[in-house]
Write an enzyme that holds these catalytic residues in place. Sequence first.
Site, mmCIF file in Angstrom:
data_model
loop_
_atom_site.group_PDB
_atom_site.id
_atom_site.type_symbol
_atom_site.label_atom_id
_atom_site.label_comp_id
_atom_site.label_asym_id
_atom_site.label_seq_id
_atom_site.Cartn_x
_atom_site.Cartn_y
_atom_site.Cartn_z
ATOM 1 N N GLU A 1 0.840 -1.209 0.000
ATOM 2 C CA GLU A 1 0.000 0.000 0.000
ATOM 3 C C GLU A 1 0.877 1.261 0.000
ATOM 4 O O GLU A 1 0.557 2.251 -0.656
ATOM 5 C CB GLU A 1 -0.946 -0.027 1.207
ATOM 6 C CG GLU A 1 -2.017 -1.115 1.046
ATOM 7 C CD GLU A 1 -2.907 -1.255 2.273
ATOM 8 O OE1 GLU A 1 -2.365 -1.479 3.369
ATOM 9 O OE2 GLU A 1 -4.138 -1.162 2.128
ATOM 10 N N GLU B 1 -4.111 -9.478 3.838
ATOM 11 C CA GLU B 1 -4.981 -9.161 4.978
ATOM 12 C C GLU B 1 -6.148 -10.135 5.137
ATOM 13 O O GLU B 1 -6.594 -10.422 6.242
ATOM 14 C CB GLU B 1 -5.531 -7.729 4.847
ATOM 15 C CG GLU B 1 -4.498 -6.645 5.098
ATOM 16 C CD GLU B 1 -3.568 -6.356 3.918
ATOM 17 O OE1 GLU B 1 -3.639 -7.077 2.894
ATOM 18 O OE2 GLU B 1 -2.771 -5.404 4.026
#
Length: 698
Positions: A105, A125
């Site tokens: 990210e 995740e």
Amino acid sequence: MTALYQAHDDVAIITLSNPPVNGLGLATRQAVTDALARANADASIKAIVLTGAGKAFSGGADIKEFGSPKALQEPNLLSVILAVENSAKPVVAAVNGVCMGGGLELALGCHYRIAAPGCNVALPEVKLGLIPGAGGTQRLPRALGVEAALNMIVSGEPVKSELLAMLPGQKLFDKMASSAEALQQDALSLARSVADVRPLPLVRNLPCKHPQGDAYFQFARNMVKGMAKNFPAPVKCVDAVQAATQKKFDQGMAFERELFINLMWTSESRALRHLFMAERAASKIADVPADTPNRALQSIAVIGAGTMGGGIAMNFLNAGIPVKMLEMKQEALDRGVATIRKNYESQVKKGKLKADKYEQRMSLLTTTLSYDDLTHADMVIEAVFEEMGVKEAVFKELDRVMKPGAILASNTSTLDLNKIANFTQRPQDVIGTHFFSPANIMKLLEVVRGEKTAKDVLATVMALAKKIKKTAVVSGVCDGFIGNRMIEQYGRQGGFLLDEGCTPQQVDRAVEKFGFAMGPFRMGDLAGNDIGWAIRKRRYQEKPNMKYSKTADLLCEKGRYGQKTGAGWYDYQAGKRDAIANAEVVQMIEAHRASLGIKPRKISDEEIVQRLVFALVNEGAHLLEEGIAARAGDIDLVYLTGYGFPIHRGGPMNYANEVGLFNVVQAMNRFAQNPLDDAQFWQPAPLLAKLVADGKTF
Ligand code: NAD
């Protein structure tokens, strides 16, 4: 130091430096923000390169901050990414090694990205029951294309950087470095070539569309729903990526945030995070320092080529470790080797194993009938009949022939390891390695620590377990160790439920609906009902006052041992594993119930599940109290990896925490009132009672 700053003429290199994988903990985030400000304030700097020290760009969130307020403290990851985007000078991510989760990210927030070949790139995740929470679901589809991004986000699996770079139209990597070694130089060149280009490109400004929009997402959602039955996160991944195609960037970010926070609070995500932490904790043993030197293990001997011996040997062959197998008779050896071959051949047939690998593995296997051939082995694992006399003879022989310092392990499931150790002159070298059947497949390994087991023996076996990809949990010595001691209480409740009015199908259905891979009666049929019978016969001698249902004994007296005899609690057709209800078994249960003068009552699924699962919990609490298990998380790992406990419930002890220990004890008190149950067993373990009194959890 958590991030290094170095000026290379007109380019500043910021290097994430937080071993082992440059986790984005608070200090690292602060250091990156400071370094960015410094580079922007320095008039001699025209561009910035962001990279990672050692083997990783960044593995993402710092697991030490898991669940702590530090994870959210400013600058949080979102703020760091904003600071990168808002840098007045171009920021080039030089992606090396591992680029996962928050690391990816962060890279997506940079103006340019260059990657070394061979990097592992992922948004994992979902494996913790979450979605990426710092823009991953909004930026990756823009950079990579919707389908590839959704695939990565839903699966959580890593993809190699060079494969990603080949996707048509992708904007994840502006360039690939020619090699890992060339990455920094190539990144510096890229930074210089774009130093004056304005406006600075941002992933957030890229278009995000799928040509079949609604239809594609509907299709994806259906697929994911079907596969992710008990987990909400995968479907939310689809929702978040769809939002990236429908909403403005900032609205999409807000939507991602909302989904992320809601998932944080789900019991499923808590269960997965608990499992993740428990796996890391299990390898830590309080009084065995992490730097305890390991004994060298170059070759292994296995005694007994039966059900377990063969499976155990395969683990080592798979890991490239030579194995010598010993039996009493040549026929037994031949049979054992043939079974191993058959197992590998079926893997080859299914395309799971290459033919040359199969031959390579088999070439590591040798056999013998003589103990004198074992003198070179660094470790021996005994898997002979479960009889103390046989174990005694074997361990005396091993003591005679094995070289000094060799590790002597027993696969016993019920016998006293301390006694076995004392058959030798070197009890410090003796340890239990309790594999589960089929030993080449089941993840769990209970490592049994004897009274005299040396610390370096324990450390060596824990490291070996990792090498053969097992989940190792340390257990003290007691009858049944962690897993089987608890399952005995679970099985006892199963018996009482039959006596009180249930059918095996009803119990199995309730437990399977709760999420277990298999209910207790189907499991008994798979494992062999005679095993439990043998244990009960011993118990009748040792603990004459302990209450047992006799129904399972009646079943065994009929020879209904389970799948291996084609008949157990259910019937089985040759070669098939489907359990078919049998009317005679039901009649047998009813007749026995009547003979005890019990009027059957209707028992709810909730009561069935609670009695079985809370029996595990109470026995687990005793194990903790006695120090047989070191942590509640260890017990949960045993049940998740060895007994088919539903993953989304995080193991029996975690489940009890979720239900609330007060509620668990209340239910136990109710069960103790049932005259057909075992009131004494349902006395809450003192540890459990204390936790409730203190308002604590396991
Ligand atoms: P098994 O009967 O399938 O195999 C035992 C093998 O040991 C036989 O091939 C036998 O010939 C050989 N053997 C017996 N005495 C020997 C001796 N003195 N020297 C050399 N070989 C000898 O049994 P198994 O199911 O493989 O169980 C082996 C051990 O593993 C037992 O201690 C058992 O409790 C334990 N265990 C079994 C399971 C399971 O599910 N079967 C699971 C965990 C642990």
